[in-house]
Design a protein around this motif. Sequence first.
Motif, PDB file in Angstrom:
ATOM      1  N   HIS A   1       4.683  10.842  13.954  1.00  0.00           N
ATOM      2  CA  HIS A   1       5.138  11.308  12.629  1.00  0.00           C
ATOM      3  C   HIS A   1       5.173  10.133  11.663  1.00  0.00           C
ATOM      4  O   HIS A   1       6.017   9.233  11.811  1.00  0.00           O
TER       5      HIS A   1
ATOM      6  N   GLN B   1       8.596   9.290   9.726  1.00  0.00           N
ATOM      7  CA  GLN B   1       9.796   9.004  10.525  1.00  0.00           C
ATOM      8  C   GLN B   1       9.862   7.542  10.947  1.00  0.00           C
ATOM      9  O   GLN B   1      10.743   7.155  11.722  1.00  0.00           O
TER      10      GLN B   1
ATOM     11  N   LEU C   1      17.295  16.966  20.226  1.00  0.00           N
ATOM     12  CA  LEU C   1      16.288  17.353  19.233  1.00  0.00           C
ATOM     13  C   LEU C   1      16.823  18.005  17.953  1.00  0.00           C
ATOM     14  O   LEU C   1      16.596  17.488  16.860  1.00  0.00           O
TER      15      LEU C   1
ATOM     16  N   LEU D   1      16.916  16.300  14.314  1.00  0.00           N
ATOM     17  CA  LEU D   1      16.092  16.736  13.173  1.00  0.00           C
ATOM     18  C   LEU D   1      16.953  16.855  11.918  1.00  0.00           C
ATOM     19  O   LEU D   1      16.601  16.337  10.856  1.00  0.00           O
TER      20      LEU D   1
ATOM     21  N   ARG E   1       5.069  22.866  11.764  1.00  0.00           N
ATOM     22  CA  ARG E   1       5.922  21.895  12.469  1.00  0.00           C
ATOM     23  C   ARG E   1       6.255  22.352  13.887  1.00  0.00           C
ATOM     24  O   ARG E   1       5.974  21.676  14.857  1.00  0.00           O
ATOM     25  N   PHE E   2       6.907  23.510  13.984  1.00  0.00           N
ATOM     26  CA  PHE E   2       7.110  24.225  15.251  1.00  0.00           C
ATOM     27  C   PHE E   2       7.586  25.635  14.908  1.00  0.00           C
ATOM     28  O   PHE E   2       7.965  25.908  13.770  1.00  0.00           O
TER      29      PHE E   2
ATOM     30  N   HIS F   1       4.618  21.438  17.950  1.00  0.00           N
ATOM     31  CA  HIS F   1       5.480  21.095  19.087  1.00  0.00           C
ATOM     32  C   HIS F   1       5.659  22.323  19.982  1.00  0.00           C
ATOM     33  O   HIS F   1       5.676  23.452  19.488  1.00  0.00           O
TER      34      HIS F   1
ATOM     35  N   GLU G   1       9.985  21.550  24.066  1.00  0.00           N
ATOM     36  CA  GLU G   1      10.461  20.168  24.191  1.00  0.00           C
ATOM     37  C   GLU G   1      11.896  20.135  24.723  1.00  0.00           C
ATOM     38  O   GLU G   1      12.239  19.254  25.518  1.00  0.00           O
TER      39      GLU G   1
ATOM     40  N   HIS H   1       4.760  17.495  23.706  1.00  0.00           N
ATOM     41  CA  HIS H   1       5.867  17.563  24.686  1.00  0.00           C
ATOM     42  C   HIS H   1       5.609  18.448  25.901  1.00  0.00           C
ATOM     43  O   HIS H   1       5.371  17.956  26.985  1.00  0.00           O
TER      44      HIS H   1
ATOM     45  N   SER I   1       9.892   9.311  23.582  1.00  0.00           N
ATOM     46  CA  SER I   1      10.652  10.328  22.860  1.00  0.00           C
ATOM     47  C   SER I   1      11.406  11.237  23.824  1.00  0.00           C
ATOM     48  O   SER I   1      12.575  11.570  23.616  1.00  0.00           O
TER      49      SER I   1
ATOM     50  N   LEU J   1      15.377  11.308  23.324  1.00  0.00           N
ATOM     51  CA  LEU J   1      16.059  12.532  22.861  1.00  0.00           C
ATOM     52  C   LEU J   1      16.615  13.343  24.034  1.00  0.00           C
ATOM     53  O   LEU J   1      17.135  14.438  23.845  1.00  0.00           O
TER      54      LEU J   1
ATOM     55  N   ASP K   1       5.164   9.752  19.469  1.00  0.00           N
ATOM     56  CA  ASP K   1       6.123  10.620  18.781  1.00  0.00           C
ATOM     57  C   ASP K   1       7.175   9.831  17.996  1.00  0.00           C
ATOM     58  O   ASP K   1       8.328  10.269  17.877  1.00  0.00           O
TER      59      ASP K   1
HETATM   60  N1  GUN Z   1      10.102  19.440  16.889  1.00  0.00           N
HETATM   61  C1  GUN Z   1       9.962  19.822  15.608  1.00  0.00           C
HETATM   62  N2  GUN Z   1       9.895  18.777  14.788  1.00  0.00           N
HETATM   63  C2  GUN Z   1       9.994  17.695  15.562  1.00  0.00           C
HETATM   64  C3  GUN Z   1       9.965  16.282  15.277  1.00  0.00           C
HETATM   65  O1  GUN Z   1       9.864  15.830  14.145  1.00  0.00           O
HETATM   66  N3  GUN Z   1      10.073  15.456  16.357  1.00  0.00           N
HETATM   67  C4  GUN Z   1      10.174  15.926  17.624  1.00  0.00           C
HETATM   68  N4  GUN Z   1      10.270  15.063  18.636  1.00  0.00           N
HETATM   69  N5  GUN Z   1      10.208  17.228  17.904  1.00  0.00           N
HETATM   70  C5  GUN Z   1      10.109  18.099  16.887  1.00  0.00           C
END
Ligand code: GUN
Length: 439
Positions: free
Chosen positions: A84, A87, A98, A102, A209-210, A237, A240, A276, A301, A305, A327
């Motif tokens: 990212h 970040q 997680l 965020l 994003r997810f 993602h 995760e 992930h 990561s 996390l 990540d």
């Molecule tokens: N899942 C959704 N957004 C993110 C992110 O920015 N980083 C991670 N590790 N997982 C995510």
Amino acid sequence: MKMRNSSIDGVRGRFFDFSKSVGQQSNFEGTVRYVEDGLLLLKEGHIEWFGDWSEGREQVPEGARIHEYPDKVIVPGFIDCHIHFPQAEIIAAYGEQLLEWLNNYAFPAEKQYGDKSYSMEMAEVFVAELLRNGTTTAAVFCTVHQQSAEALFAAAQRVNMRVIAGKVMMDRDAPPGLLDTPATAYDDSRLLIEKYHNQGRLLYAVTPRFAPTSTPEQLAVAGRLVQEYPNLYMQTHLSENIAEIEWVQELFPDRESYLDVYEHYGLTGPRSIFGHCIHLEDAEWTGLFDTDSVIAFCPTSNLFLGSGLFDLERARREDVRVGMATDVGGGTSFSILSSLSEAYKVMQLQRQKFSAFEAFYMATLGGAEALSLDHLLGNFNVGKEADFVVLDPAATVLQAKRSEKSKNIADLLFALMVLGDDRTVFRTYVDGRLVHRRE
Ligand code: GUN
Ligand code: ZN
């Protein structure tokens, strides 16, 4: 970075790479290529000749600019399959898993990228940091703001670096200032695709994003883009964190699994990269294989996390491609060497093996295969793009002592990855040009 006219004709030194794919069986026999005194000749950013110095020296024209690295190890540039850009500045943020991480760290940091000049300033920092760590190819998440992707593509283009990137799509469950809509996500992504996809070495990834931060309407829009433009990438993602998975089940009760959400909207496939994949169900492994989708393994990561331990052996058994990834900023280092070291420990905790050959394969040719770029880069084969890294086995006093004791190239590489970080990266070349020189 003042690199434009630093193009060279060749490099002499000790080279290590993999001459061809190891295939599903991870059979390294006949693929490991170690040339103790080698020569790499370059032309217009590509590899023109590679082999023993004793054979190649005759071809070196009078006055050619050849950089010599007798005490180093030269490997293909590292490939980061999931990182990212916005970040970088919140790397190493304390205390959360997680979803809290965020909200408390990632989203506030990403808000700043609404400011164009901030995006441009940070894009330079980000690209320089990749190069300092020997990463020459990366798949990158930007923010929801179109200008964050513009800034990153421009910074990558300045060094002619191969970057796959996309503007994040996010139309719910995020703070104001970080939300788009299905319509603006479509329009902004299209504009970026038209402007950057396949321009030079740049490639575009549709980047929802997810699942929790996109409405079904937006995921449908993402699928539509993937269909409309052949050879686009898709990155997101998947599976995760346990709380994240439960949330996806609540949001998409009609879908059979987390992966099935993406599958339903046409977001799986050979150029789809899922970060992930820690807690996959059996059907999801099958789904990844059936669609030839790709996993980005993010060990620093996953440990930082507290997400869990990725099952690389299972991925091999299921014949799913896996690339190495940092990540950042959930990950704690830009260094692919450090990531390999943490991957080794993740495997140890599961009683799995991870040899130096496997590790360097994943960081180079294996990563290229994961990103469907192996016909272009990932090793020193003639015709490939000339991205490579000069590693210093004596970067620190301790590394020097350890390297002196190494029994063979596998042992040397193993120590390099376990002790390595940006200090280990002596030089980085992209497109046949010197783009990073360790001070
Ligand atoms: N899942 C959704 N957004 C993110 C992110 O920015 N980083 C991670 N590790 N997982 C995510
Ligand atoms: Zn991520």
